[in-house]
Design a protein around this motif. Structure first.
Motif, PDB file in Angstrom:
ATOM      1  N   LEU A   9      11.049  -4.715   0.228  1.00  0.00           N
ATOM      2  CA  LEU A   9      12.022  -5.808   0.148  1.00  0.00           C
ATOM      3  C   LEU A   9      12.411  -6.305   1.538  1.00  0.00           C
ATOM      4  N   ASN A  10      13.037  -5.457   2.309  1.00  0.00           N
ATOM      5  CA  ASN A  10      13.536  -5.860   3.626  1.00  0.00           C
ATOM      6  C   ASN A  10      12.400  -6.091   4.613  1.00  0.00           C
ATOM      7  N   ASP A  11      12.435  -7.229   5.290  1.00  0.00           N
ATOM      8  CA  ASP A  11      11.411  -7.645   6.246  1.00  0.00           C
ATOM      9  C   ASP A  11      10.042  -7.815   5.597  1.00  0.00           C
ATOM     10  N   THR A  12      10.041  -7.966   4.288  1.00  0.00           N
ATOM     11  CA  THR A  12       8.805  -8.221   3.552  1.00  0.00           C
ATOM     12  C   THR A  12       8.948  -9.496   2.732  1.00  0.00           C
ATOM     13  N   VAL A 114       5.786  -5.190  -8.573  1.00  0.00           N
ATOM     14  CA  VAL A 114       6.848  -4.198  -8.442  1.00  0.00           C
ATOM     15  C   VAL A 114       7.534  -4.394  -7.091  1.00  0.00           C
ATOM     16  N   ALA A 115       8.856  -4.362  -7.074  1.00  0.00           N
ATOM     17  CA  ALA A 115       9.620  -4.382  -5.826  1.00  0.00           C
ATOM     18  C   ALA A 115      10.151  -2.978  -5.575  1.00  0.00           C
ATOM     19  N   LEU A 116      10.013  -2.518  -4.343  1.00  0.00           N
ATOM     20  CA  LEU A 116      10.420  -1.157  -3.982  1.00  0.00           C
ATOM     21  C   LEU A 116      11.359  -1.209  -2.791  1.00  0.00           C
ATOM     22  N   SER A 171       4.137  -4.430   2.842  1.00  0.00           N
ATOM     23  CA  SER A 171       5.441  -4.305   3.487  1.00  0.00           C
ATOM     24  C   SER A 171       5.375  -4.852   4.901  1.00  0.00           C
ATOM     25  N   GLY A 172       6.519  -5.322   5.380  1.00  0.00           N
ATOM     26  CA  GLY A 172       6.633  -5.756   6.763  1.00  0.00           C
ATOM     27  C   GLY A 172       7.180  -4.666   7.662  1.00  0.00           C
ATOM     28  N   VAL A 173       7.362  -3.473   7.108  1.00  0.00           N
ATOM     29  CA  VAL A 173       7.911  -2.340   7.863  1.00  0.00           C
ATOM     30  C   VAL A 173       6.798  -1.316   8.078  1.00  0.00           C
ATOM     31  N   PRO A 174       6.350  -1.113   9.308  1.00  0.00           N
ATOM     32  CA  PRO A 174       5.223  -0.205   9.562  1.00  0.00           C
ATOM     33  C   PRO A 174       5.411   1.199   8.996  1.00  0.00           C
ATOM     34  N   ALA A 183       0.867   8.307   0.440  1.00  0.00           N
ATOM     35  CA  ALA A 183       1.004   8.478  -1.009  1.00  0.00           C
ATOM     36  C   ALA A 183      -0.268   8.078  -1.753  1.00  0.00           C
ATOM     37  N   GLY A 184      -1.280   7.664  -1.014  1.00  0.00           N
ATOM     38  CA  GLY A 184      -2.562   7.355  -1.627  1.00  0.00           C
ATOM     39  C   GLY A 184      -2.775   5.909  -2.005  1.00  0.00           C
ATOM     40  N   LEU A 185      -1.899   5.017  -1.548  1.00  0.00           N
ATOM     41  CA  LEU A 185      -2.018   3.599  -1.882  1.00  0.00           C
ATOM     42  C   LEU A 185      -2.830   2.844  -0.834  1.00  0.00           C
ATOM     43  N   LYS A 186      -3.532   1.821  -1.266  1.00  0.00           N
ATOM     44  CA  LYS A 186      -4.086   0.853  -0.338  1.00  0.00           C
ATOM     45  C   LYS A 186      -2.913   0.027   0.180  1.00  0.00           C
ATOM     46  N   THR A 187      -2.952  -0.333   1.451  1.00  0.00           N
ATOM     47  CA  THR A 187      -1.790  -0.991   2.039  1.00  0.00           C
ATOM     48  C   THR A 187      -2.180  -2.203   2.874  1.00  0.00           C
ATOM     49  N   VAL A 188      -1.186  -3.059   3.093  1.00  0.00           N
ATOM     50  CA  VAL A 188      -1.325  -4.166   4.031  1.00  0.00           C
ATOM     51  C   VAL A 188       0.018  -4.354   4.722  1.00  0.00           C
ATOM     52  N   LEU A 189      -0.031  -4.559   6.025  1.00  0.00           N
ATOM     53  CA  LEU A 189       1.182  -4.813   6.801  1.00  0.00           C
ATOM     54  C   LEU A 189       1.368  -6.316   6.945  1.00  0.00           C
ATOM     55  N   PHE A 190       2.517  -6.804   6.517  1.00  0.00           N
ATOM     56  CA  PHE A 190       2.865  -8.217   6.667  1.00  0.00           C
ATOM     57  C   PHE A 190       3.605  -8.380   7.985  1.00  0.00           C
ATOM     58  N   SER A 191       2.983  -9.077   8.934  1.00  0.00           N
ATOM     59  CA  SER A 191       3.552  -9.193  10.274  1.00  0.00           C
ATOM     60  C   SER A 191       3.570 -10.655  10.705  1.00  0.00           C
TER      61      SER A 191
END
Length: 217
Positions: A9-12, A114-116, A171-174, A183-191
């Motif tokens: 949520l925050n910074d995302t 889903v929002a986390l 997420s925008g939070v590294p 946790a085993g998820l594929k991820t992407v950083l929003f920057s």
């Protein structure tokens, strides 16, 4: 490729860092106008220190600010800070460009959204509602333990019956991205602040600058 998209949520979904900074600056500026006998740099720096020490969800930041500055509690000064903070915070609470349209596109493709987040559940829901995004998500998971960790994400995955292999975490939070990876998820950083966002040191986690680039992953 993915059936579920999990968003911080925050910074995302919105620029939380800028929103809080603007609101706190406006608060101390108004407090000074209403009798706080310090310069704005001292007031702002001290408020930031207080927030870091007691946490963002603590209810008495301005009272603690006055105490830290050696100023007696003054209801007028406190009220001035509260009003200015709320006004600017609400005005600055806007989704990043491309967020609503991207969420709509994902829903139209049949994806589960889903929002986390972590913190006070009511406050986190307030943010989603003020952003006008609450109806986009099929599920919202708010942990009472802040910051978000791999354990937080594992609990959410279990509680929401989400399969990591079929899910993407954005997420925008590294630190949240790293936790999701553990946790085993594929991820992407929003920057969005980077002009040419690089890949991370291992090269296996994409970094995007525009939110709508999620649709290309």
């Amino acid at each position: 490729m993915y059936t579920t998209y999990i968003f911080g949520l925050n910074d995302t979904l919105y620029n939380a860092t800028e929103q809080k900074s603007r609101a706190r600056f406006a608060a101390v500026e108004s407090m000074i106008e209403n009798g706080l006998p310090v310069d704005i740099e001292t007031a702002y720096t001290t408020l930031e220190e207080v927030v870091r020490e007691v946490g963002e969800d603590a209810p008495n930041h301005f009272n603690l600010l006055l105490k830290r500055l050696g100023v007696r509690d003054d209801p007028r000064i406190i009220a001035a800070g509260v009003v200015a903070y709320r006004d600017v915070s609400r005005a600055a609470l806007r989704p990043f460009p491309g967020v609503p349209s991207t969420l709509i596109s994902l829903r139209e493709k049949g994806k589960r959204l889903v929002a986390l987040s972590a913190g006070d559940a009511v406050k986190e829901w307030q943010k989603l509602i003020q952003l006008g995004l609450q109806h986009f998500f099929h599920a919202v998971w708010v942990s009472d333990k802040n910051p978000i960790t791999a354990d937080t994400i594992n609990s959410a995955l279990s509680g929401l019956t989400v399969t990591p292999a079929d899910s993407l975490f954005v997420s925008g939070v590294p630190s949240e991205v790293e936790a999701a990876g553990r946790a085993g998820l594929k991820t992407v950083l929003f920057s969005p602040r980077r002009v040419n966002p690089p890949k991370d040191t291992r090269g296996d986690k994409p970094v995007i600058r525009r939110f709508q680039e999620i649709l290309q992953l």
